[in-house]
Design an enzyme around this catalytic site. Structure first.
Site, PDB file in Angstrom:
ATOM      1  N   HIS A  72     -24.090  -9.761 -10.366  1.00  0.00           N
ATOM      2  CA  HIS A  72     -22.929 -10.609 -10.643  1.00  0.00           C
ATOM      3  C   HIS A  72     -21.963  -9.984 -11.655  1.00  0.00           C
ATOM      4  O   HIS A  72     -21.429 -10.665 -12.534  1.00  0.00           O
ATOM      5  CB  HIS A  72     -23.375 -11.990 -11.108  1.00  0.00           C
ATOM      6  N   HIS A  97     -20.380 -19.842  -8.068  1.00  0.00           N
ATOM      7  CA  HIS A  97     -21.842 -19.958  -8.108  1.00  0.00           C
ATOM      8  C   HIS A  97     -22.290 -21.409  -8.331  1.00  0.00           C
ATOM      9  O   HIS A  97     -23.317 -21.651  -8.973  1.00  0.00           O
ATOM     10  CB  HIS A  97     -22.402 -19.062  -9.210  1.00  0.00           C
ATOM     11  N   GLU A 112     -23.004 -19.171  -1.678  1.00  0.00           N
ATOM     12  CA  GLU A 112     -22.046 -18.235  -2.262  1.00  0.00           C
ATOM     13  C   GLU A 112     -21.386 -17.400  -1.164  1.00  0.00           C
ATOM     14  O   GLU A 112     -21.970 -16.458  -0.648  1.00  0.00           O
ATOM     15  CB  GLU A 112     -22.754 -17.318  -3.260  1.00  0.00           C
TER      16      GLU A 112
END
Length: 328
Positions: A104, A174, A291
Site C-alpha cells: 500500500h 480501503h 478494493e
C-alpha cells in the site's frame, strides 16, 4: 432515495501530528457520507440510519489505522514484491513494510498523509495531495486528487494523478463494507458476488506468481463459506470501462461496486481484532474490503495491465458504490 444533493458541510474533527483534521459531510436523501482530510478517508456512510462501513471513533485513529479503515491508498495499492522494481532500465528500491515487500505504498503511504480540500460543490468534494520525488523510494513528484460525489443512491470516487517522472501508480480506497451495519458483528452471513472467472495465484507472501487460476464467486456465496480471502480477482470486461466488479449483500441492503479497473482485491480481514470502532472493538471479518485496483506487483509483471504513469499523462480511474434495497 431522494436525488437532492446539499452543499457539503465542513467541521474540524480533531488533529493528527499537530495539524487539524477536517470532516466534510455529503448528504443526499437518506444517505450521509462523512469524509476526513486524514488519508482522504471515507469515515462514515449512513444509509437509512445505518452505518455500512467500519469506522474508527476518532480522527486520530486513522493516521495509525493498522487495517486502513476507509483510507485512500497510494502510490501503489497492494504489494510490490521484494520492495523493488525496474523501470526504463533503472532499479528502484522501495521502503518495505510487510515480509520484505512494499504494501500500500510503504510505511508512510498516502493513507498516512493529511490531504487538502481543493474543491467543494453541491454533493461533491475533492481532496488533493502532493507526493515528492523519492517518496518511499518512488520516482517523480506526483500530484493526486480524489473526488467524492454523492447523488441518488450512489457514491462515486474519481481519482486523478500526474507525475514529473515515470512512476508506478495504483489508487484505491480501503473501506470495509458491511451492509448489515458496522455494529452487526461478523460479516459471515453476508453474500458476496464477484464478476470474474479468474484470480491471481500468489506466493506465500501474497505476491502474484503471474499465473491465473479459476474463480468461482459468480453466484452469491456466504462470507463464512469463502473466507479467508485476500485475493485479487480478474474482473470481466475491458479495463478502462466502468463495469460491475462485486456485490456484498445483507438481507435488506446490497452494495454494488463498479469500476474501470482490471481487478478487485477481496479482503475478509480474518486477522482483525481489537480495532477501535464506533460501537466497540471490531473482530475478525467485521467487514469486507472490495478494493478496485490494478493487479498487485504489476511493475514487475510486463504481462499485467500497464501501471506506469509518465509525464504529460493523466492517470484517471473511477469507482462507484451503489446502495440498493433488497427487501420487498
Amino acid at each position: 432515495m431522494s436525488s437532492t444533493a446539499a452543499m457539503p458541510t465542513r467541521h474540524d474533527s480533531g488533529s493528527v501530528h499537530g495539524s487539524t483534521v477536517e470532516r466534510v459531510r455529503l448528504e443526499s436523501g437518506d444517505i450521509v457520507v462523512d469524509l476526513l482530510t486524514v488519508g482522504a478517508a471515507v469515515h462514515r456512510v449512513i444509509v437509512d440510519g445505518r452505518d455500512v462501513v467500519l469506522a474508527h471513533p476518532d480522527a486520530t485513529d486513522y493516521a495509525d489505522s493498522m487495517f486502513g479503515l476507509g483510507l485512500t491508498i497510494g502510490r501503489f495499492a497492494n504489494r510490490i514484491g521484494g520492495a523493488r522494481f525496474t523501470l526504463d532500465g533503472t532499479e528502484y528500491q522501495l521502503a518495505s513494510n510487510e515480509n520484505g515487500n512494499t504494501l500500500h505504498g510503504g510505511p508512510d503511504g498516502f493513507a498516512r498523509r493529511l490531504w487538502g480540500v481543493s474543491d467543494v460543490a453541491p454533493g461533491t468534494v475533492e481532496f488533493a495531495l502532493t507526493s515528492p520525488d523519492g517518496d518511499q523510494g518512488f520516482p517523480g513528484e506526483v500530484s493526486v486528487r480524489v473526488r467524492y460525489t454523492l447523488s441518488d443512491d450512489e457514491l462515486r470516487m474519481e481519482y486523478a494523478a500526474t507525475s514529473t517522472a515515470p512512476t508506478p501508480i495504483n489508487l484505491t480506497n480501503h473501506a470495509y463494507l458491511n451492509p448489515a451495519g458496522e455494529a452487526s458483528g461478523s460479516a459471515d452471513d453476508l453474500l458476496l458476488t464477484v464478476h470474474a472467472d479468474q484470480l491471481l495465484e500468489v506466493d506465500d507472501t501474497l505476491v502474484p506468481t503471474g499465473r491465473l487460476l479459476a474463480a468461482d464467486l459468480r453466484e452469491p456465496r456466504r462470507i463464512a463459506d469463502v473466507a479467508p480471502l485476500d485475493t485479487c480477482f480478474v474482473v470481466d470486461g475491458e479495463p478502462g470501462t466502468l463495469r460491475p466488479h462485486a456485490t456484498l449483500a445483507a438481507s435488506d441492503l446490497a452494495i454494488d461496486v463498479s469500476s474501470d479497473q482490471p481487478g478487485v482485491q477481496v479482503f475478509t480481514a480474518d486477522g482483525m481484532a481489537g480495532v477501535p470502532g464506533l460501537t466497540g472493538a471490531y473482530g475478525p471479518r467485521a467487514g469486507v474490503a472490495l478494493e478496485t485496483q490494478n493487479f498487485p506487483d504489476a511493475p514487475n509483471h510486463p504481462e499485467f495491465p500497464d501501471s506506469i504513469l509518465r509525464p504529460g499523462q493523466v492517470h484517471t480511474t473511477t469507482t462507484v458504490w451503489r446502495f440498493r434495497t433488497t427487501r420487498g
